[in-house]
Design an enzyme around this catalytic site. Structure first.
Site: not given
Length: 376
Positions: A68, A132
Site C-alpha cells: 500500500y 498477501h
C-alpha cells in the site's frame, strides 16, 4: 514449465496460547486508503487525525501492507506521534506482495519484509501478518511463506499468521493445504469484496463449511465498499478508475444504485456499510471475534476511510449495529431492517446478472516480475 522446488520443511507447530478470536477486535481500520491508489497525495491526507480519532472512538486495530505505498510509514508515524501504549492496539500487516506484479514469497523475502514493517511501524512485534494475495503465487510458495512467518512467531516478532486474497476457491484450498501439510490451521484468512451489497459469496454455506473444515480461526471481511465500487461518486470518477478490476458494465450498474439509496434518504455508502457490517457480524459469528464484550462472537470487518468525517460515519453505523446486536435501540434495528429489505427488493434486482459477480484474479494480462513462481 519446471516443477516448483519443494517447500522447506515447516517448523513444528508452536503453541499459540490464546486463540486469535479472543484478542482481535471486531472492527478494524484498514489503511489501504493511505496510498496513491485511493488518494492523490497520501502524505497530505489527515492520517494522524484519522488514527487519533479512531483511538478515541475505541477502534483498536489497524491493517496495512508494504504493497500500500506509504501506508505503513504513515501509520507508523501517526502511532509514534500519538504514542498509545503498544498493548492497547492490534497491529496487522502483510508480506509477499511488493508491487502490482512483483512478489517475493521466499523465506528470505518474507523475513526481510517483516523486519522492514517492524521498522516502518515503530514496533518490536506484529500482531498478525498475512501472506498477501496468495492467488498470484504457487501453493508451495504459500506454504514456505507461512512456515517462515511461524518461525518469526517463535522469535516473538509475529503473534498470528494468516493469508489474504480474492478468489474464494484459492483461499479455501490453501487453508486446507496448510492444515494438512503442517498439522496447524491458519489463525486468519482475509477476503475482500466478497461480502458486499454487490457480492455476497463469502457467506455461502459451502464457502463457510470449507473454511470450517480447514479449522480457520478468524475469517475477516474487507473492502465492504468493493474498493470504491459502492460509492456515490462511483469508480470512474475516482482515482481507482485506472486499476479497479470491475468491468465497465458493473461499474455503471453500481453507480445507478445511488438513486435507490437516495430515495430512502440515505447515501449509497451508508446503505452498503450498514448492510455489510450488520450482515457479517452475524453471518461469520463462528469465525468472529470474542473480544468485543458480547456473549456471542462477532464477525470481523475491515473498513478503510480517507477522512475523519468518513470515519465518524462508519463508527456511527457500527455503533448502531452493535446496539442492535445487543438488543438496543429500536431505531437502529429498524434502519438496518430497512437496508436489508432495500437490498433484497430493489438493489439486488437492479444489479441483475451482476449480483455476486466475481472478477478474475489474477487477470488474463498478469505477467509476474518478482522472484516468486507464478501460481500453477
Amino acid at each position: 514449465m519446471p516443477s516448483p522446488a519443494p517447500a522447506p520443511a515447516a517448523p513444528p507447530p508452536a503453541a499459540v496460547p490464546i486463540p486469535l478470536s479472543s484478542v482481535i477486535p471486531p472492527l478494524i481500520l484498514g489503511t489501504a486508503t493511505f496510498n496513491t491508489q485511493y488518494v492523490a497525495s497520501p502524505e497530505h491526507m489527515p492520517y494522524t487525525p484519522i488514527i487519533s480519532r479512531a483511538l478515541s472512538l475505541g477502534i483498536r486495530a489497524f491493517d496495512t501492507s508494504p504493497y500500500y505505498g506509504p501506508s505503513e510509514s504513515l501509520l507508523g508515524a501517526a502511532l509514534t506521534s500519538l504514542s498509545p501504549p503498544r498493548d492497547s492496539y492490534f497491529l496487522i500487516t502483510k508480506a509477499g506482495r511488493r508491487g502490482p506484479s512483483d512478489f517475493d514469497y521466499s523465506p528470505a523475502g518474507i523475513r526481510s519484509s517483516v523486519e522492514r514493517s517492524l521498522a516502518r511501524l515503530g514496533t518490536d512485534r506484529l500482531d498478525l501478518v498475512y501472506c498477501h494475495d496468495v492467488e498470484f503465487v504457487s501453493p508451495a510458495d504459500v506454504l514456505a511463506a507461512v512456515s517462515e512467518l511461524r518461525r518469526l512467531r517463535s522469535e516473538g516478532k509475529v503473534r498470528y499468521v494468516g493469508i489474504s486474497g480474492y478468489p474464494l476457491p484459492t483461499l479455501t484450498s490453501l487453508s486446507l493445504s496448510v492444515l494438512e501439510a503442517t498439522g496447524e490451521p491458519l489463525d486468519a484468512v482475509l477476503s475482500y469484496s466478497h461480502f458486499t451489497l454487490q457480492n455476497t459469496s463469502l457467506s455461502s454455506p459451502a464457502v463457510l463449511s470449507a473454511f470450517a473444515a480447514a479449522r480457520v480461526n478468524v475469517l475477516l471481511n474487507a473492502s465492504i465498499l468493493g474498493m470504491g465500487l459502492l460509492t456515490s461518486r462511483g469508480i470512474d470518477a475516482a482515482p481507482m478508475a485506472a486499476w479497479h478490476p470491475a468491468p465497465p458494465a458493473l461499474r455503471s450498474r453500481c453507480t445507478e444504485l445511488k438513486t435507490i439509496a437516495e430515495a430512502e434518504g440515505m447515501g449509497l455508502e451508508e446503505v452498503a456499510i450498514r448492510w455489510s457490517l450488520a450482515g457479517w457480524a452475524t453471518a461469520a459469528a463462528a469465525f468472529g471475534s470474542a473480544s468485543g464484550g458480547r456473549n456471542a462472537r462477532t464477525g470481523v470487518s475491515v473498513t478503510g476511510v480517507s477522512s475523519v468525517a468518513e470515519l465518524e460515519e462508519t463508527w456511527r453505523v457500527w455503533s448502531e449495529v452493535v446496539s442492535e446486536l445487543e438488543g438496543g435501540t429500536p431505531g437502529a434495528a429498524s434502519k438496518t431492517d430497512l437496508v436489508r429489505r432495500l437490498a433484497e427488493e430493489r438493489i439486488w434486482p437492479a444489479l441483475g446478472e451482476w449480483k455476486d459477480y466475481t472478477w478474475e484474479s489474477p487477470g488474463p494480462d498478469y505477467v509476474p516480475t518478482g522472484p516468486s513462481r507464478p501460481r500453477l
